[in-house]
Design an enzyme around this catalytic site. Structure first.
Site, PDB file in Angstrom:
ATOM      1  N   THR A 189       0.816  -1.220   0.000  1.00 31.32           N
ATOM      2  CA  THR A 189       0.000   0.000   0.000  1.00 31.32           C
ATOM      3  C   THR A 189       0.846   1.264   0.000  1.00 31.32           C
ATOM      4  O   THR A 189       0.374   2.329  -0.426  1.00 31.32           O
ATOM      5  CB  THR A 189      -0.922   0.007   1.223  1.00 31.32           C
ATOM      6  N   CYS A 190       2.088   1.144   0.500  1.00 31.56           N
ATOM      7  CA  CYS A 190       2.944   2.333   0.508  1.00 31.56           C
ATOM      8  C   CYS A 190       3.259   2.809  -0.900  1.00 31.56           C
ATOM      9  O   CYS A 190       3.459   4.006  -1.125  1.00 31.56           O
ATOM     10  CB  CYS A 190       4.251   2.042   1.252  1.00 31.56           C
ATOM     11  N   TYR A 191       3.318   1.890  -1.827  1.00 29.13           N
ATOM     12  CA  TYR A 191       3.728   2.220  -3.188  1.00 29.13           C
ATOM     13  C   TYR A 191       2.615   1.986  -4.212  1.00 29.13           C
ATOM     14  O   TYR A 191       2.837   2.172  -5.406  1.00 29.13           O
ATOM     15  CB  TYR A 191       4.945   1.382  -3.583  1.00 29.13           C
TER      16      TYR A 191
END
EC number: 2.3.2.26
Length: 1332
Positions: A1299-1301
Site C-alpha cells: 500500500t505504501c507504493y
C-alpha cells in the site's frame, strides 16, 4: 476666415489686430499667421449637411456645428498630421538621440551609446528607424515613449535625401492644341470652367486632391447644375489655365534594397515614406525646391537640363508617385461643381477692394472662395522660413478667443457691407512647420469657430437654386457672392428665400440625438447605398430584427430623390452626414448619454446592444474611435477634488468638466455594449461557452474543433470570427481605456472626503449602472424594443460571458508573465470588473467554471511562485494573480496549495537536519561526559527530530492519537509524519506512505462512532455533524480538527463525509441559503422549501404547517432542547452540558429552558422567510458554535492562513474526502505494469472481472492497493496503481499489495475463474494494518 478677410469697417480689428489693420504678435511671436492657418483649414474642410431626401422628423434633430474640433473631416486631418509629427520625432530619437548624458529612454540612440560604452554602436538605417517609429507611434499613449530630453528637430527628414525634382520636357505643339481645345470645349458646352478645378502641378490642385481623398469618398462637389448652360465664352479673368502636363516631376534616387526583407518592402514603400515627406519640414523643403525650380525657369534656364525649374503658374508639386494627377476627375460631382463654383471677383467688385493691396502678389484662387492663397512672386521667398517642425513658441491659452467665433453666435447678422482686403505687409514670424502643427485647435473652446462663409440665397445667374428653379439669366461675375466650401454645398434641402434671412450661413450639420428609430434609419440608408465601411466583423451587415415600440409610429423613410440630383451625389451626401453624426454624438459624453437614456434611465441592455450592433456594422472604426474619445471624460476628476488643488502644487492640470459616478457608469455601460456588439452572433449558449472556454486558455482554436474527418467547420469559423473581433486595434484600445477608468474612478472615490453614514450623499460605484442594467429580472428598467423570448434568453447569457472575454483579452495582451500585476491601468481595471462579476455571479447566472483563465496557470511556476506569494502584500498599485483564485483551474489550485505545504515541510525538515549536524559537531569538539550528552539530546530532541513520529497501538487508536498530538508544537506538526506500529501486536513495517494512510482511515472511522459523542452521523446520507451541546470537552474537538489538518497537510484523504456547510465555515464563507444545507440535511431543506413555496390561497401557513418559531435539537440521545430563535443581536447561547468525572452532565436539566406550548410564536406567511433564515443560522452556527470553533482552531494549525484563501468549499472537500466515484475505465488507463503487458491474458481477465464490481467492491479494491477507498483530489491520474507479476499461482497464493507504493502483486492464475475467486477472497479479508 481667409487671408483676404478685411478689417471691420468700424476700425476694430479681428482677433489679434491692434485696431490699425496690423496683427500684433502674441508674446514674442505674431498671432496673425496662426489665425490664418486655423481659418484656412476650416475653409478647406469638407462639411456635411442634411440631404434633401431626409425625412422631416430628422430636421428637428439637426443642429449646426460651430466648433472646428467637432467636424469629422478636420478631426481626421488633425489626427493624421499628429501621427506624422510623432513618427518624425521617434525617427530622430531612434537615429540621432537626445544628446543628454543621463538619458534613460530605451529607444533613444543616446541611451544605447551610453550602454555600449566604448564599444561600437550601430545606427539604425532609415527604413529600420521608420519601422520602429511607426510601431512606437501606434501604441497606446505613444507620447510616454518620447525621450524627455529630445531637442527640437532642425534637420530635414532623412527620406527627403532620396527625393529629386526634375523638369519635364516641353510638350509638343499638337499636345498643347489638343489640351487647349479640350478645355475650351468644356467651357463652351458646360459653362465657365471653375478656376478652382485641380491643375496638375499646382499647390491648390494637390491640396484639393488630398482633402478629397481624406475621407475616402472622393472630393465633395456641389450637385447643383445650372438650368441653362452658358453658351458665351468665359471672360478672360475667369478662363482656367490650360491643364497641361506638369513642368516638373519627382523621383527617388536608386538605392540598394533587399527584396527578401519584409521590413524593407513594406516600410520602404512610398506610402510609408510619405509620413516623412508630408511633415511640415518636408513640405517646406519641397516647397523651397519647387520655388528654386520655378525661378530657374523664369530666368531663361529652361533650355538647360536644370533639375530645379518650374513654370510660373505651378509653384508646388506633391511628392513622387503622387505628383501626376489627371485633370479629368471622372466623378459626376466634379462636373457639377465646375458649373456652379463662382468665378473670381472683378477688379471693381463690391466685395473686393484691390486698392487696399500694397502690391500685387501672385496667387491661386481657392475653391468656393473669392480669396487667394498668397505665394511668393519673386525668384526667391521674401524671407527664409525655418524648417524646424518642433520649434516652440509661447502662446496664450486661447489664441482664437476672438477669431474662431460664428457671427450667429453673437446673435447679430453677418456684415455684408463692402470689405477691403487685409493688408499683406506683415511678415511671417513663425515657420510653416510650427504653423502646421496639428494641435492648433486644442485651445479652441467649444463655442468658438472661424466665421462661416455667408451664402447669398437670392437667385443668381449660372447656378440652380436648391428648389431646382433657375436664377436670373444674366449677372456679372462681380455680382456673385461667396459660396461656402464645397463640403457645405452638399445639402439639398429646399430653402425659401422669403423665409430664410440673408445672413444665414452654411455650417456643418449633424443630428443632436440618436434613438432606435434613427439608428435603424441611418444604418438602413448606408447599407442600401453600399457605403458601409469595410471591416472584419461578422455578420458584415445587420438588418432590423426587432418589432420596435408601438408608440414610436411608422419607421422613418427617405423622400423621393429630386430629378436634378444624381444618385451618386446623394449617396455621398448621406455618407458624409452619417459619419459626421456618429462622430458628433458618440464622441461627446453628454450627447451620447442623452441619446440612450429615457426618463432618467439607460435603455435596457438588449436595446442598447442592438443599437451598437447596427452602428458597428456600418462604421466600426468610426464608432470605436469616437467612443474612445468620449471615454476620456471618465478620467476627469470630480469637482470636489478639483477644488482641493492649491495654486502652488496643482494636482490636476486644469479644471475639466467632470462626470458623476452615475453618469460615468452610464457612459461606461454604453461603451461596453459596443464592445459586446463587436463579437459575432452565435445561435446558442453552448457554442458561446465553447468559444469562451477556448479563449480562456489563450488559444484561438481548441481541441474540440477537431474531428476524425478534420476541422469542425462551424465552430472553426466562429472561433476565427471571434479572433477578428477581439484583436481589432480600435476595439481593444477602447476596452483598455474603459478598464483603466474603473480604477481611476475608484481612486477618486477613495480620495474624496468621507461622507457620514446616512447623509444620503454617497456616490454609487462606477460599475453600479452596468450591473443594474444587467439585472434582467428588474421590471422597472426602460425596455424600448421588443425581442422574442429566445433572443432575450440568449442575450442574458451573451453579455456576461463577453464581458469576461474582453476582460481576459485585455489582461492577456498586457500581461508580461509576472505573477505580480498592476492594480491600476487596464490590467487592474479588468481584474476589478472580473472580481465584481464573480461577487455577483449568481445574479448574472454565471458558473464558477466561466471565470477560469487557464492561460495564466499554464505559464506560472508551480513551486516558487506560490511560496513567494505568501510574503506578498496586496496594495492598490500592486496585486498578485493568486489574490484571484477563481481564475485558476481547481487542479492547479490544489497543486499550488500542496506546493506551499511541501515548501513549509521541506523547510522544517532542513532546519532539523541542520540543527542535528550542528549538535554533533559541538558534542564532538567539547569534552562532555555521557550524562550531559544525554541531557542535551533530550532537551533538543524535539528540535532535531526530522519527522513527526506517532506510536499507535491497535487497541486504543483514539486515545493514543490524542495523547500523541496533545501539546505538540507547530514546528513539530509541520514536519513529515511517520507512524510506527504498536509493539504489543508485534507488527513490523516501515512507513513509506501506506501505513500512515491506513492509520488515518482507521482513526477517523473510530472517532465517528456515536459512542465518542463528538459527531452524529445521518443514517441515510452518512453525513457527519457536530453534536449540539456535547458533553465532550472542547479539546477533543480541537484534536480532531488537528488530525484532519495533518491528513490534508500530508496529502492524504479521509473516509469521512462532511456537509458543504462545514467547509464553507472553515473558509469563512457564510451559510445562509437552503442550497448550503441541501446535501447534509436534504429532507429538512425540502420541507423548508415547501414552506417558502406554499400558496396561502390553499390555506394559511400557520394552519397547514403548524410550526412554531423555535429551533430544536436532540441531546443525550433522547432529550430534546428547544429555544425560541431570536435575531443575532439578542440571541442567547446554546446550552452546554459539561461532563463530570462520573461521566454525567453537570449542568441543569436540558429541557428547563424549553418554551411552553403557548410561549413560542407561530410561523406565518409574513415571517416564514425570516424563519427559514434563522433556522439555517441556528442549525449551522448557534447550536454548535463552541464545538466548531474548537475544531477550526485545530484545523488551521498546519496551514498558512493565506494558503486557505486559494481553496473553495468544493476544493477543500475534495482535499479532505477525495472522490468516492471510481471510474474503472480511467483507472485502467492510468495503471502501469511490471512483469505484465496490457495485452496479457491475466491483465485482460483482471479488468474484465473488476469492471463488473459494484461500488462497494470497487472501494475495497482501491483500499486494498492504496490504503484509501477514495480517489485523491486531482482525479485518478494522480493515483499510483501498479500491477506486478507475482509468480504463476500454482501454490494458490492470494493477491497481495504494497500500500505504501500502490502495488498489486497479482499471480498469473491459470484461468479467469480462479482469478475471480482469489481476488474476492483477498479483498474480503484485508482489514487491519497490512503490508507497508
Amino acid at each position: 476666415m481667409t487671408p483676404d478677410t478685411p478689417r471691420p469697417p468700424d476700425g476694430r480689428g479681428v482677433a489679434g489686430s491692434n485696431g490699425h489693420g496690423q496683427y500684433q504678435g502674441h508674446s514674442k511671436g505674431g498671432m496673425g499667421e496662426l489665425d490664418i492657418l486655423a481659418a484656412g483649414l476650416w475653409e478647406e474642410a469638407r462639411f456635411a449637411r442634411l440631404p434633401c431626401d431626409a425625412p422631416s422628423e430628422l430636421r428637428d434633430l439637426v443642429e449646426d456645428i460651430e466648433n472646428p474640433k467637432r467636424v469629422y473631416s478636420i478631426h481626421r486631418a488633425t489626427r493624421r498630421h499628429n501621427f506624422q509629427l510623432l513618427v518624425q520625432k521617434f525617427i530622430v530619437q531612434i537615429r540621432d538621440g537626445c544628446g543628454a548624458q543621463n538619458c534613460s529612454t530605451p529607444t533613444c540612440f543616446t541611451y544605447r551609446k551610453r550602454l555600449a560604452g566604448r564599444g561600437p554602436t550601430r545606427r539604425y538605417n532609415t527604413t529600420s528607424a521608420r519601422a520602429l517609429a511607426i510601431y512606437q507611434a501606434s501604441r497606446d499613449n505613444p507620447e510616454n515613449g518620447l525621450c524627455p530630453s529630445l531637442r527640437p528637430v532642425k534637420a530635414l527628414p532623412a527620406a527627403l535625401n532620396q527625393l529629386v525634382f526634375v523638369p519635364n520636357p516641353k510638350p509638343s505643339l499638337r499636345e498643347d492644341q489638343v489640351s487647349s481645345a479640350s478645355v475650351k470645349g468644356k467651357a463652351i458646352a458646360g459653362g465657365a470652367v471653375s478656376p478652382k478645378s485641380p491643375v496638375i502641378g499646382t499647390q491648390s490642385g494637390l491640396a484639393r486632391t488630398r482633402s478629397g481623398s481624406g475621407s475616402g469618398s472622393g472630393s465633395a462637389t456641389s450637385s447643383r447644375a445650372p438650368k441653362e448652360p452658358q453658351t458665351s465664352p468665359p471672360k478672360t479673368g475667369n478662363f482656367p489655365k490650360q491643364p497641361t502636363r506638369p513642368s516638373f516631376s519627382g523621383s527617388e534616387e536608386p538605392v540598394s534594397k533587399d527584396y527578401r526583407s519584409f521590413a524593407a518592402n513594406v516600410f520602404g514603400s512610398v506610402a510609408f515614406k510619405m509620413l516623412e515627406w508630408l511633415t511640415p519640414a518636408g513640405i517646406e523643403d519641397m516647397f523651397r525646391k519647387t520655388q528654386d525650380l520655378q525661378s530657374g525657369l523664369k530666368g531663361g534656364q529652361s533650355q538647360a537640363p536644370n533639375p530645379y525649374s518650374i513654370p510660373e503658374h505651378e509653384p508646388f508639386s506633391s511628392p513622387p508617385q503622387s505628383l501626376t494627377h489627371s485633370s479629368e476627375q471622372g466623378h459626376a460631382r466634379k462636373e457639377v461643381r465646375e458649373k456652379v463654383n463662382k468665378t473670381e471677383k472683378g477688379p471693381k467688385g463690391d466685395r473686393l477692394n484691390h486698392d487696399s493691396l500694397p502690391s500685387p502678389r501672385s496667387g491661386v484662387q481657392r475653391r468656393n472662395s473669392n480669396t487667394k492663397v498668397l505665394t511668393p512672386s519673386g525668384s526667391k521667398p521674401k524671407h527664409q522660413l525655418s524648417i524646424d517642425p518642433f520649434a516652440t513658441e509661447t502662446l496664450s491659452d486661447d489664441p482664437y478667443s476672438g477669431l474662431l467665433k460664428s457671427p450667429r453666435a453673437n446673435g447679430g447678422p453677418t456684415d455684408k457691407s463692402a470689405r477691403g482686403l487685409k493688408s499683406t505687409s506683415s511678415k511671417l514670424s513663425l515657420p510653416i512647420s510650427q504653423l502646421s502643427s496639428a494641435g492648433f485647435f486644442d485651445d479652441v473652446s467649444l463655442e468658438k469657430m472661424p466665421p462661416p462663409k455667408p451664402v447669398d440665397l437670392k437667385p443668381k445667374a449660372n447656378r440652380t437654386q436648391m428648389d431646382g428653379t433657375g436664377g436670373s439669366e444674366s449677372s456679372s461675375p462681380g455680382e456673385f457672392d461667396v459660396v461656402s466650401r464645397s463640403g457645405s454645398s452638399n445639402s439639398f434641402q429646399a430653402v425659401d428665400p422669403e423665409t430664410e434671412p440673408e445672413d444665414e450661413s452654411e455650417l456643418p450639420q449633424a443630428l443632436s440625438k440618436l434613438n432606435v428609430e434613427v439608428v435603424d434609419f441611418i444604418c438602413d440608408v448606408i447599407q442600401e447605398d453600399g457605403a458601409a465601411e469595410k471591416h472584419m466583423l461578422e455578420p458584415p451587415s445587420v438588418k432590423r430584427f426587432h418589432t420596435g415600440d408601438t408608440r414610436q409610429g411608422k419607421p422613418l423613410k427617405r423622400k423621393s430623390r429630386p430629378l436634378n440630383i444624381s444618385r451618386a451625389d446623394l449617396k455621398l451626401e448621406w455618407k458624409l452626414f452619417v459619419e459626421q453624426t456618429l462622430f458628433y454624438i458618440l464622441s461627446n459624453p453628454e450627447l451620447l448619454i442623452r441619446s440612450f437614456t429615457k426618463k432618467g434611465q439607460l435603455y435596457d441592455s438588449h436595446t442598447l446592444w442592438y443599437c451598437m450592433l447596427r452602428m458597428t456594422r456600418i462604421a466600426p472604426r468610426l464608432v470605436f474611435d469616437s467612443l474612445w474619445m468620449a471615454a476620456a471624460s471618465l478620467f476627469a476628476p470630480p469637482k470636489s477634488l478639483q477644488s482641493l488643488r492649491s495654486p502652488t502644487a496643482k494636482l490636476f492640470p486644469k479644471d475639466e468638466k467632470s462626470l458623476s459616478n452615475t453618469e460615468a457608469g452610464r457612459l461606461m455601460s454604453i461603451c461596453l455594449h459596443a464592445l459586446i456588439a463587436a463579437a459575432p452572433l452565435v445561435a446558442s449558449k453552448k457554442k458561446l461557452d465553447d468559444v469562451s472556454r477556448t479563449r480562456a486558455q489563450g488559444m484561438t482554436l481548441g481541441g474540440s474543433e477537431f474531428t476524425s474527418q478534420g476541422l469542425a467547420d462551424p465552430l472553426l469559423d466562429i472561433c476565427l470570427q471571434y479572433e477578428d473581433a477581439f484583436s481589432d486595434d480600435l476595439a481593444l484600445r477602447l476596452a483598455k481605456r474603459l478598464f483603466a477608468a474603473i480604477c481611476t474612478r475608484r481612486y477618486y472615490d477613495a480620495m474624496g472626503e468621507p461622507s457620514y453614514e446616512g447623509d444620503g450623499n454617497e456616490e454609487p460605484d462606477v460599475l453600479a449602472p452596468l450591473f443594474s442594467q444587467l439585472d434582467f429580472r428588474n421590471r422597472d428598467a426602460i425596455y424600448i424594443c421588443n425581442f422574442t423570448l429566445s433572443e432575450n434568453s440568449l442575450h442574458e447569457a451573451r453579455v456576461p460571458i463577453l464581458l469576461l472575454d474582453w476582460a481576459r483579452m485585455v489582461m492577456m495582451s498586457d500581461w508580461d508573465g509576472n505573477p505580480e500585476v498592476p492594480g491600476d491601468g487596464p490590467f487592474g481595471g479588468a481584474l476589478a470588473l472580473v472580481e465584481t462579476m464573480h461577487n455577483k455571479r449568481h445574479e448574472l447566472q454565471l458558473e464558477d467554471t466561466q471565470f477560469l483563465s487557464e492561460f495564466f496557470g499554464d505559464r506560472l511556476d508551480v513551486m516558487q511562485m506560490p511560496t513567494l506569494w505568501l510574503s506578498h502584500t496586496r496594495t492598490q498599485q500592486k496585486m498578485h494573480l493568486l489574490d484571484f483564485p477563481y481564475l485558476f483551474n481547481p487542479t492547479t489550485l490544489v497543486t499550488y496549495f500542496r506546493s506551499i505545504n511541501f515548501s513549509r515541510m521541506a523547510r522544517s525538515f532542513e532546519e532539523a537536519t541542520s540543527l542535528q549536524d550542528k549538535i554533533e559537531v559541538v558534542i564532538s569538539r567539547l569534552s562532555i561526559n555521557r550524562h550531559d550528552q544525554n541531557v542535551l539530546n533530550d532537551r533538543l530532541k524535539t528540535a532535531e527530530s526530522k519527522y513527526l513520529m506517532l506510536e499507535i497501538s491497535r487497541d486504543n487508536i483514539v486515545r493514543d492519537t490524542f495523547n500523541q498530538l496533545w501539546r505538540r508544537e507547530e514546528r513539530e506538526l509541520l514536519k513529515p509524519i511517520k507512524v510506527r506500529l504498536g509493539k504489543e501486536s508485534f507488527e513490523e513495517g516501515i512507513d513509506s506512505g501506506g501505513i500512515q494512510q491506513e492509520f488515518f482511515r482507521v482513526a477517523i472511522a473510530e472517532i465517528m462512532k456515536p459512542g465518542h459523542c463528538i459527531f452524529t452521523v445521518d443514517d441515510r446520507t452518512r453525513m457527519a455533524w457536530f453534536v449540539p451541546g456535547s458533553m465532550e470537552p472542547l479539546w477533543k474537538f480541537e484534536l480532531v480538527g488537528l488530525l484532519v489538518s495533518l491528513a490534508v497537510y500530508n496529502g492524504l484523504t479521509l473516509p469521512v463525509t462532511f456537509p458543504k456547510a462545514l467547509y464553507r465555515k472553515l473558509l469563512g464563507e457564510p451559510v445562509t441559503d437552503l442550497i448550503h444545507i441541501a446535501d447534509g440535511w436534504p429532507q429538512l431543506a425540502s420541507s423548508l422549501t415547501e414552506l417558502l413555496d406554499h400558496n396561502e390561497k390553499a390555506g394559511l401557513v400557520e394552519d397547514i404547517f403548524c410550526v412554531t418559531y423555535e429551533f430544536s435539537a436532540e441531546v443525550f440521545g433522547s432529550r430534546v432542547v428547544s429555544r425560541e430563535m431570536k435575531p443575532p443581536s439578542t440571541e442567547e447561547e446554546w446550552p452546554q452540558f459539561p461532563q463530570t468525572v462520573a461521566g454525567t452532565s453537570s449542568g441543569p436539566d436540558p429541557t428547563l429552558g424549553n418554551p411552553g406550548p403557548d410561549d413560542a410564536p407561530m410561523v406565518t406567511g409574513a415571517n416564514r422567510i425570516a424563519y427559514v433564515h434563522d433556522y439555517i443560522r441556528y442549525l449551522a452556527d448557534v447550536s454548535v458554535r463552541p464545538q466548531f470553533e474548537a475544531f477550526s482552531r485545530g484545523f488551521r494549525m498546519c496551514f498558512h492562513p493565506k494558503s486557505l484563501t486559494l481553496l473553495s468549499s468544493n476544493i477543500l472537500q475534495s482535499l479532505v474526502e477525495g472522490a468516492q466515484d471510481i471510474d474503472i475505465a480511467k483507472l485502467r488507463k492510468a495503471a502501469r505494469y511490471v512483469g505484465y503487458d496490457p495485452t496479457d491474458r491475466v491483465v485482460k481477465d483482471f479488468w474484465s472481472i473488476v469492471k463488473r464490481y459494484d461500488d462497494n467492491m470497487k472501494r475495497k479494491l482501491l483500499e486494498f492497493v492504496t490504503a484509501s477507498d477514495r480517489v485523491p483530489s486531482g482525479g485518478i491520474d494522480k493515483l499510483q496503481f501498479i500491477i506486478q507479476r507475482n509468480g504463476d499461482g500454482e501454490n494458490n497464493h492470494l493477491p497481495t499489495s504494497y500500500t505504501c507504493y500502490g502495488i498489486l502483486l497479482l499471480p498469473s492464475y491459470k484461468d479467469k475463474e480462479v482469478l475471480r475467486q482469489r481476488l474476492a477472497t483477498a479483498l474480503e479479508n484485508s482489514q487491519g494494518f497490512g503490508n507497508p
